[in-house]
Motif scaffolding. Structure first.
Motif, PDB file in Angstrom:
ATOM      1  N   THR A  57      31.723  40.744 105.670  1.00 11.61           N
ATOM      2  CA  THR A  57      30.652  40.230 104.817  1.00 11.61           C
ATOM      3  C   THR A  57      30.542  41.056 103.545  1.00 11.61           C
TER       4      THR A  57
ATOM      5  N   LEU B 104      31.012  39.615  99.857  1.00 11.44           N
ATOM      6  CA  LEU B 104      29.963  39.739  98.847  1.00 11.44           C
ATOM      7  C   LEU B 104      30.458  40.523  97.630  1.00 11.44           C
TER       8      LEU B 104
ATOM      9  N   VAL C 289      25.117  45.549 103.552  1.00 12.53           N
ATOM     10  CA  VAL C 289      25.078  44.117 103.286  1.00 12.53           C
ATOM     11  C   VAL C 289      23.778  43.774 102.569  1.00 12.53           C
ATOM     12  N   GLU C 290      22.680  44.440 102.952  1.00 12.69           N
ATOM     13  CA  GLU C 290      21.394  44.154 102.315  1.00 12.69           C
ATOM     14  C   GLU C 290      21.438  44.533 100.831  1.00 12.69           C
TER      15      GLU C 290
ATOM     16  N   LYS D 151      23.501  41.936  99.081  1.00 15.13           N
ATOM     17  CA  LYS D 151      22.751  40.685  98.946  1.00 15.13           C
ATOM     18  C   LYS D 151      21.714  40.803  97.834  1.00 15.13           C
TER      19      LYS D 151
ATOM     20  N   LEU E 223      23.490  40.776  94.547  1.00 14.03           N
ATOM     21  CA  LEU E 223      24.006  39.436  94.288  1.00 14.03           C
ATOM     22  C   LEU E 223      22.879  38.507  93.831  1.00 14.03           C
ATOM     23  N   ILE E 224      21.741  38.605  94.486  1.00 13.24           N
ATOM     24  CA  ILE E 224      20.586  37.783  94.100  1.00 13.24           C
ATOM     25  C   ILE E 224      20.152  38.127  92.677  1.00 13.24           C
TER      26      ILE E 224
END
Length: 149
Positions: A58, A62, A96-97, A100, A103-104
């Motif tokens: 992941t 990402l 991953v957080e 994310k 990415l957001i």
């Protein structure tokens, strides 16, 4: 007396056999319990390895998306200093957080820039229409003035 000693020895042997049987039963129960815990540990360890592998996949996915969105490809970004800075920023992301969240944020910035571009394009189109209309009016005015003289 021999009979009595023999009975004592037989009783002692019987008691020892009973102790051996009890100890063997306890040993087997302990072994089964250890085997059960070993299986549970192995199952949990395998699940953790699978989770870690999925998290790594992941993260890689990402990171690839971030690279794509940020346009890190050399064809899109000519400034090597900016490219290096972006790559270092992406490499510093650890979870991953974090990926994310980044990415957001990048996607929100992209959407904001797309909206600003659309607004600029709309304004450009409106300006072009206004200038075309003004030019048309000026030509009509010149034509009328030439026709009257």
């Amino acid at each position: 007396m021999t009979q009595e000693l023999t009975s004592q020895w037989l009783a002692e042997i019987k008691a020892l056999k009973q102790q051996i049987a009890e100890l063997q039963t306890e040993h087997d129960a302990g072994w089964q319990s250890a085997e059960k815990w070993r299986k549970l540990y192995n199952t949990e360890a395998e699940q953790r390895r699978t989770d870690a592998q999925m998290a790594q996949q992941t993260i890689a996915s990402l990171k690839a998306q971030i690279h794509q969105i940020q346009g890190i490809e050399a064809a899109q970004l000519d400034d090597p200093t900016a490219t290096t800075a972006i790559q270092q920023e992406v490499e510093q992301l650890q979870s991953v957080e974090e990926l994310k969240a980044r990415l957001i944020a990048v996607m929100k910035e992209r959407d904001r820039l797309l909206q600003a571009l659309k607004t600029e394009q709309d304004n450009h189109s409106q300006t072009r229409k206004s200038l075309t209309t003004a030019l048309g009016d000026a030509i009509d005015g010149l034509t009328k003035e030439r026709g009257s003289t």
